[in-house]
Design a protein around this motif. Sequence first.
Motif, PDB file in Angstrom:
ATOM      1  N   VAL A  22       0.840  -1.201   0.000  1.00 44.95           N
ATOM      2  CA  VAL A  22       0.000   0.000   0.000  1.00 44.95           C
ATOM      3  C   VAL A  22       0.872   1.247   0.000  1.00 44.95           C
ATOM      4  N   ARG A  23       1.884   1.288   0.850  1.00 46.87           N
ATOM      5  CA  ARG A  23       2.759   2.468   0.925  1.00 46.87           C
ATOM      6  C   ARG A  23       3.472   2.744  -0.386  1.00 46.87           C
ATOM      7  N   ARG A  24       3.890   1.695  -1.069  1.00 42.63           N
ATOM      8  CA  ARG A  24       4.661   1.856  -2.310  1.00 42.63           C
ATOM      9  C   ARG A  24       3.783   1.997  -3.545  1.00 42.63           C
ATOM     10  N   GLY A  25       2.472   1.867  -3.381  1.00 41.42           N
ATOM     11  CA  GLY A  25       1.568   2.009  -4.513  1.00 41.42           C
ATOM     12  C   GLY A  25       1.496   0.778  -5.393  1.00 41.42           C
ATOM     13  N   HIS A  26       1.845  -0.387  -4.876  1.00 41.00           N
ATOM     14  CA  HIS A  26       1.781  -1.643  -5.625  1.00 41.00           C
ATOM     15  C   HIS A  26       0.400  -2.272  -5.414  1.00 41.00           C
ATOM     16  N   ALA A  27      -0.547  -1.816  -6.224  1.00 40.57           N
ATOM     17  CA  ALA A  27      -1.952  -2.169  -6.013  1.00 40.57           C
ATOM     18  C   ALA A  27      -2.212  -3.667  -6.170  1.00 40.57           C
ATOM     19  N   ALA A  46      -7.186  -7.830   8.585  1.00 36.90           N
ATOM     20  CA  ALA A  46      -6.789  -7.093   7.384  1.00 36.90           C
ATOM     21  C   ALA A  46      -7.543  -5.775   7.274  1.00 36.90           C
ATOM     22  N   PHE A  47      -8.847  -5.802   7.542  1.00 40.58           N
ATOM     23  CA  PHE A  47      -9.620  -4.554   7.484  1.00 40.58           C
ATOM     24  C   PHE A  47      -9.121  -3.560   8.528  1.00 40.58           C
ATOM     25  N   LYS A  48      -8.852  -4.034   9.726  1.00 41.86           N
ATOM     26  CA  LYS A  48      -8.354  -3.145  10.779  1.00 41.86           C
ATOM     27  C   LYS A  48      -7.040  -2.498  10.348  1.00 41.86           C
ATOM     28  N   ARG A  49      -6.149  -3.290   9.768  1.00 44.37           N
ATOM     29  CA  ARG A  49      -4.868  -2.748   9.322  1.00 44.37           C
ATOM     30  C   ARG A  49      -5.050  -1.754   8.180  1.00 44.37           C
ATOM     31  N   LEU A  50      -5.969  -2.035   7.256  1.00 41.21           N
ATOM     32  CA  LEU A  50      -6.206  -1.116   6.141  1.00 41.21           C
ATOM     33  C   LEU A  50      -6.797   0.214   6.607  1.00 41.21           C
ATOM     34  N   VAL A  51      -7.677   0.173   7.599  1.00 40.05           N
ATOM     35  CA  VAL A  51      -8.219   1.423   8.141  1.00 40.05           C
ATOM     36  C   VAL A  51      -7.091   2.229   8.788  1.00 40.05           C
ATOM     37  N   THR A  52      -6.207   1.560   9.505  1.00 40.13           N
ATOM     38  CA  THR A  52      -5.056   2.239  10.104  1.00 40.13           C
ATOM     39  C   THR A  52      -4.176   2.853   9.023  1.00 40.13           C
ATOM     40  N   MET A  53      -3.941   2.122   7.942  1.00 43.48           N
ATOM     41  CA  MET A  53      -3.132   2.654   6.840  1.00 43.48           C
ATOM     42  C   MET A  53      -3.799   3.861   6.190  1.00 43.48           C
ATOM     43  N   ALA A  54      -5.125   3.841   6.108  1.00 36.83           N
ATOM     44  CA  ALA A  54      -5.831   4.975   5.517  1.00 36.83           C
ATOM     45  C   ALA A  54      -5.591   6.249   6.321  1.00 36.83           C
ATOM     46  N   VAL A  55      -5.463   6.093   7.636  1.00 38.92           N
ATOM     47  CA  VAL A  55      -5.217   7.252   8.491  1.00 38.92           C
ATOM     48  C   VAL A  55      -3.741   7.629   8.484  1.00 38.92           C
ATOM     49  N   ASP A  57      -0.956   6.349   6.592  1.00 41.83           N
ATOM     50  CA  ASP A  57      -0.152   6.398   5.374  1.00 41.83           C
ATOM     51  C   ASP A  57      -0.746   7.301   4.301  1.00 41.83           C
ATOM     52  N   VAL A  58      -2.068   7.293   4.171  1.00 38.78           N
ATOM     53  CA  VAL A  58      -2.714   8.150   3.187  1.00 38.78           C
ATOM     54  C   VAL A  58      -2.936   9.529   3.809  1.00 38.78           C
ATOM     55  N   GLY A  59      -3.521   9.545   5.003  1.00 35.30           N
ATOM     56  CA  GLY A  59      -3.674  10.777   5.764  1.00 35.30           C
ATOM     57  C   GLY A  59      -4.403  11.879   5.033  1.00 35.30           C
ATOM     58  N   ILE A  60      -3.892  13.090   5.173  1.00 34.84           N
ATOM     59  CA  ILE A  60      -4.574  14.250   4.608  1.00 34.84           C
ATOM     60  C   ILE A  60      -4.359  14.394   3.108  1.00 34.84           C
ATOM     61  N   LEU A 102      -6.600   1.886  -1.834  1.00 35.98           N
ATOM     62  CA  LEU A 102      -5.681   2.638  -0.962  1.00 35.98           C
ATOM     63  C   LEU A 102      -4.295   2.738  -1.577  1.00 35.98           C
ATOM     64  N   SER A 103      -3.871   1.705  -2.276  1.00 38.28           N
ATOM     65  CA  SER A 103      -2.559   1.726  -2.912  1.00 38.28           C
ATOM     66  C   SER A 103      -2.465   2.790  -3.991  1.00 38.28           C
ATOM     67  N   SER A 104      -3.574   3.067  -4.643  1.00 40.92           N
ATOM     68  CA  SER A 104      -3.560   4.011  -5.762  1.00 40.92           C
ATOM     69  C   SER A 104      -3.641   5.473  -5.313  1.00 40.92           C
ATOM     70  N   LEU A 105      -3.904   5.711  -4.045  1.00 43.31           N
ATOM     71  CA  LEU A 105      -4.051   7.088  -3.554  1.00 43.31           C
ATOM     72  C   LEU A 105      -2.693   7.727  -3.267  1.00 43.31           C
ATOM     73  N   PRO A 106      -2.630   9.060  -3.303  1.00 39.14           N
ATOM     74  CA  PRO A 106      -1.389   9.718  -2.867  1.00 39.14           C
ATOM     75  C   PRO A 106      -1.191   9.508  -1.370  1.00 39.14           C
ATOM     76  N   LYS A 107       0.051   9.502  -0.936  1.00 43.39           N
ATOM     77  CA  LYS A 107       0.380   9.213   0.472  1.00 43.39           C
ATOM     78  C   LYS A 107       1.070  10.405   1.130  1.00 43.39           C
ATOM     79  N   THR A 108       0.849  10.516   2.428  1.00 40.39           N
ATOM     80  CA  THR A 108       1.589  11.471   3.256  1.00 40.39           C
ATOM     81  C   THR A 108       1.602  10.930   4.675  1.00 40.39           C
ATOM     82  N   ARG A 109       2.697  11.122   5.378  1.00 42.52           N
ATOM     83  CA  ARG A 109       2.830  10.627   6.753  1.00 42.52           C
ATOM     84  C   ARG A 109       2.692  11.773   7.765  1.00 42.52           C
ATOM     85  N   THR A 110       2.129  12.889   7.344  1.00 46.75           N
ATOM     86  CA  THR A 110       2.044  14.040   8.240  1.00 46.75           C
ATOM     87  C   THR A 110       1.172  13.777   9.454  1.00 46.75           C
ATOM     88  N   SER A 111       0.178  12.909   9.345  1.00 45.25           N
ATOM     89  CA  SER A 111      -0.665  12.631  10.509  1.00 45.25           C
ATOM     90  C   SER A 111       0.153  11.958  11.602  1.00 45.25           C
TER      91      SER A 111
END
Length: 153
Positions: A22-27, A46-55, A57-60, A102-111
Amino acid sequence: RSEHTLHFYAVDEVLSALQKAVRRGHARNAAFWAGELHVSGLAAIAFKRLVTMAVEDVGIASPYAPFVAATTQAMALAMPEADTGPGLPERLVLLCGLAHWLSSLPKTRTSCMLSAYQRAKAEERHRGPAGPLPPCGADAVAAALARLYAACI
């Protein structure tokens, strides 16, 4: 929970591979690892981890991603376990689709940086105002190190 997936991958390594994909964009890889967790009966994890990644790794970068991920998780976990219909199981489609999206979205770790900054500021307020350091000798330093060592053991 089992130590290995259905196809004998270590569960912690599969979760790590999912997050890295997900972080590297390898969908396609993200969808594969999500599917591996699903067929192993670990869709909830898996769903719990993906929700965490959405907050985290994807963030704002995509502010709607956590809401979509949480809604998808709620929908999937509300579905019955056994899917007897033709075609792919709906939970599998939702899980792999969410990982792919989630893999296809832009990422930021600012959160993550924001929470670390807020935690550091709270600790600073808790310690109180920093004043000048009191003078200390070698004996005081040795005693402090001994207390620290004793606390760690």
